[in-house]
Design a protein around this motif. Structure first.
Motif, mmCIF file in Angstrom:
data_model
loop_
_atom_site.group_PDB
_atom_site.id
_atom_site.type_symbol
_atom_site.label_atom_id
_atom_site.label_comp_id
_atom_site.label_asym_id
_atom_site.label_seq_id
_atom_site.Cartn_x
_atom_site.Cartn_y
_atom_site.Cartn_z
ATOM 1 N N LEU A 17 -62.764 8.057 27.992
ATOM 2 C CA LEU A 17 -62.879 6.722 27.406
ATOM 3 C C LEU A 17 -61.512 6.198 26.981
ATOM 4 O O LEU A 17 -61.190 5.015 27.153
ATOM 5 C CB LEU A 17 -63.831 6.759 26.212
ATOM 6 N N LEU A 18 -60.698 7.102 26.447
ATOM 7 C CA LEU A 18 -59.337 6.727 26.055
ATOM 8 C C LEU A 18 -58.536 6.267 27.275
ATOM 9 O O LEU A 18 -57.829 5.252 27.239
ATOM 10 C CB LEU A 18 -58.653 7.917 25.374
ATOM 11 N N VAL B 17 -59.100 -6.976 21.600
ATOM 12 C CA VAL B 17 -60.228 -6.670 20.710
ATOM 13 C C VAL B 17 -61.050 -5.511 21.260
ATOM 14 O O VAL B 17 -61.413 -4.572 20.535
ATOM 15 C CB VAL B 17 -61.109 -7.931 20.514
ATOM 16 N N SER B 18 -61.340 -5.547 22.564
ATOM 17 C CA SER B 18 -62.140 -4.463 23.135
ATOM 18 C C SER B 18 -61.367 -3.149 23.132
ATOM 19 O O SER B 18 -61.949 -2.074 22.954
ATOM 20 C CB SER B 18 -62.601 -4.813 24.556
ATOM 21 N N GLN B 19 -60.042 -3.241 23.303
ATOM 22 C CA GLN B 19 -59.242 -2.011 23.249
ATOM 23 C C GLN B 19 -59.244 -1.414 21.845
ATOM 24 O O GLN B 19 -59.361 -0.195 21.674
ATOM 25 C CB GLN B 19 -57.787 -2.292 23.649
ATOM 26 N N ALA B 22 -62.529 0.265 21.432
ATOM 27 C CA ALA B 22 -62.621 1.512 22.194
ATOM 28 C C ALA B 22 -61.762 2.612 21.564
ATOM 29 O O ALA B 22 -62.193 3.765 21.444
ATOM 30 C CB ALA B 22 -62.197 1.273 23.642
ATOM 31 N N LEU B 23 -60.554 2.260 21.159
ATOM 32 C CA LEU B 23 -59.669 3.271 20.574
ATOM 33 C C LEU B 23 -60.200 3.756 19.223
ATOM 34 O O LEU B 23 -60.136 4.953 18.919
ATOM 35 C CB LEU B 23 -58.258 2.701 20.423
ATOM 36 N N THR B 24 -60.738 2.829 18.414
ATOM 37 C CA THR B 24 -61.331 3.242 17.147
ATOM 38 C C THR B 24 -62.499 4.182 17.397
ATOM 39 O O THR B 24 -62.678 5.188 16.692
ATOM 40 C CB THR B 24 -61.813 2.011 16.353
ATOM 41 N N LEU B 25 -63.290 3.845 18.415
ATOM 42 C CA LEU B 25 -64.419 4.713 18.768
ATOM 43 C C LEU B 25 -63.941 6.105 19.169
ATOM 44 O O LEU B 25 -64.510 7.126 18.754
ATOM 45 C CB LEU B 25 -65.207 4.074 19.916
ATOM 46 N N VAL B 26 -62.888 6.150 19.966
ATOM 47 C CA VAL B 26 -62.357 7.445 20.410
ATOM 48 C C VAL B 26 -61.891 8.283 19.217
ATOM 49 O O VAL B 26 -62.223 9.469 19.088
ATOM 50 C CB VAL B 26 -61.202 7.229 21.407
ATOM 51 N N PHE B 27 -61.138 7.660 18.326
ATOM 52 C CA PHE B 27 -60.567 8.444 17.232
ATOM 53 C C PHE B 27 -61.619 8.838 16.193
ATOM 54 O O PHE B 27 -61.575 9.952 15.663
ATOM 55 C CB PHE B 27 -59.409 7.681 16.591
ATOM 56 N N SER B 173 -72.042 0.979 15.703
ATOM 57 C CA SER B 173 -71.671 -0.433 15.807
ATOM 58 C C SER B 173 -70.657 -0.647 16.934
ATOM 59 O O SER B 173 -70.777 -1.607 17.713
ATOM 60 C CB SER B 173 -71.070 -0.914 14.482
ATOM 61 N N LEU B 174 -69.668 0.250 17.027
ATOM 62 C CA LEU B 174 -68.644 0.092 18.064
ATOM 63 C C LEU B 174 -69.230 0.269 19.459
ATOM 64 O O LEU B 174 -68.898 -0.477 20.383
ATOM 65 C CB LEU B 174 -67.516 1.109 17.840
ATOM 66 N N VAL B 175 -70.118 1.265 19.603
ATOM 67 C CA VAL B 175 -70.739 1.473 20.916
ATOM 68 C C VAL B 175 -71.575 0.249 21.286
ATOM 69 O O VAL B 175 -71.527 -0.233 22.422
ATOM 70 C CB VAL B 175 -71.610 2.752 20.903
ATOM 71 N N SER B 176 -72.325 -0.272 20.327
ATOM 72 C CA SER B 176 -73.142 -1.465 20.593
ATOM 73 C C SER B 176 -72.257 -2.654 20.951
ATOM 74 O O SER B 176 -72.584 -3.449 21.837
ATOM 75 C CB SER B 176 -73.992 -1.811 19.369
ATOM 76 N N PHE B 177 -71.127 -2.771 20.259
ATOM 77 C CA PHE B 177 -70.190 -3.865 20.550
ATOM 78 C C PHE B 177 -69.699 -3.781 22.001
ATOM 79 O O PHE B 177 -69.710 -4.774 22.734
ATOM 80 C CB PHE B 177 -68.999 -3.792 19.585
#
Lengths: 67, 191
Positions: A17-18, B17-19, B22-27, B173-177
């Motif tokens: 994903l990253l 915004v999407s990045q 995605a990055l917040t989700l990853v971390f 929330s991030l996955v849904s976004f």
């Protein structure tokens, strides 16, 4: 699935994903469609498949967090 | 992609915004993984999450998760169609596929290569999903009545939720976004 395997698999998925997230900037710099935009384009052309995917996604969320 | 319109400021805004999402989700997910690994490396029984302070089986319903997921799904979808850019930006891709499939006409190598890569990645993604769902089904079925040798994926998710419900809220929330951002179908505006 043992604990180390599960954690490794999760880490691998997060790494993918990253990579996808970072590749978007590369695509943008190449003036090409990003992965997300390609996916959006695919979802526009295949609304039925997209609806099914969303159904699975909602069911998974309910399954994970609902009791 | 040949013929694609150059990136606009709005397009870059959406990408950023999407990045960030995605990055917040990853971390946050990585942080979760490390916490789960710490907890379960000491005790691999289902009761391991109990030691974290909350019962695995008493998560119950959390209206915040449902409300936040639905809200962020719509926010992601609305943001994706803020400028309705794809109607123009994806036109060359559509043309390539139409040329190949509907009109049996030749398309450029770049167009063909791009289409094949996208389709192959999609098939791979769906295959991984099918594999994970297959494992989940098998593990849930084998977990009835006796301590399972292998944890279903659901147990990992619920264990993570038991460890910290607020982080689960953020991740859901991030996955849904992102799902709403990428998959919410709305007809493209015609020019």
């Amino acid at each position: 699935m043992s604990i180390p395997v599960a954690v490794t698999l999760g880490a691998a998925l997060m790494t993918m994903l990253l990579g996808l997230a970072l590749s978007d900037f590369w695509f943008a710099s190449q003036r090409s469609l990003s992965v997300g935009e390609r996916l959006t384009s695919w979802s526009r052309k295949n609304p039925v498949f997209t609806g099914l995917l969303l159904l699975v996604f909602g069911a998974l969320l309910g399954h994970f967090y609902g009791q | 992609m040949p013929g694609t319109r150059g990136p606009s400021a709005k397009r870059y805004g959406r990408l950023v915004v999407s990045q960030i999402a995605a990055l917040t989700l990853v971390f946050t997910s990585g942080w979760y993984l490390s916490r789960i690994h710490d907890v379960l490396s000491r005790d691999t029984s289902p009761a391991a999450c109990v030691s974290a302070g909350q019962l695995l089986t008493t998560l119950g319903h959390d209206a915040r998760l449902a409300v936040a997921s639905v809200c962020f799904f719509f926010i992601g979808g609305l943001l994706a169609h803020f400028d309705v850019p794809s109607a123009v930006e994806t036109a060359p891709q559509k043309t390539a596929e139409n040329l190949l499939v509907k009109h049996s006409a030749p398309a450029s190598n770049d167009m063909v290569r791009s289409t094949i890569v996208v389709q192959a990645a999609l098939v791979l993604f769906l295959l991984v999903g099918v594999g994970l769902l297959g494992y989940e089904t098998w593990a849930v079925n084998s977990s009835h009545g006796e301590p399972p040798a292998y944890w279903p994926i659901t147990w990992y998710v619920r264990c993570a939720a038991a460890l910290d419900r607020n982080v689960s809220l953020v991740i859901a929330s991030l996955v849904s976004f992102l799902v709403g951002h990428w998959l919410w179908y709305r007809p493209a505006r015609r020019q």
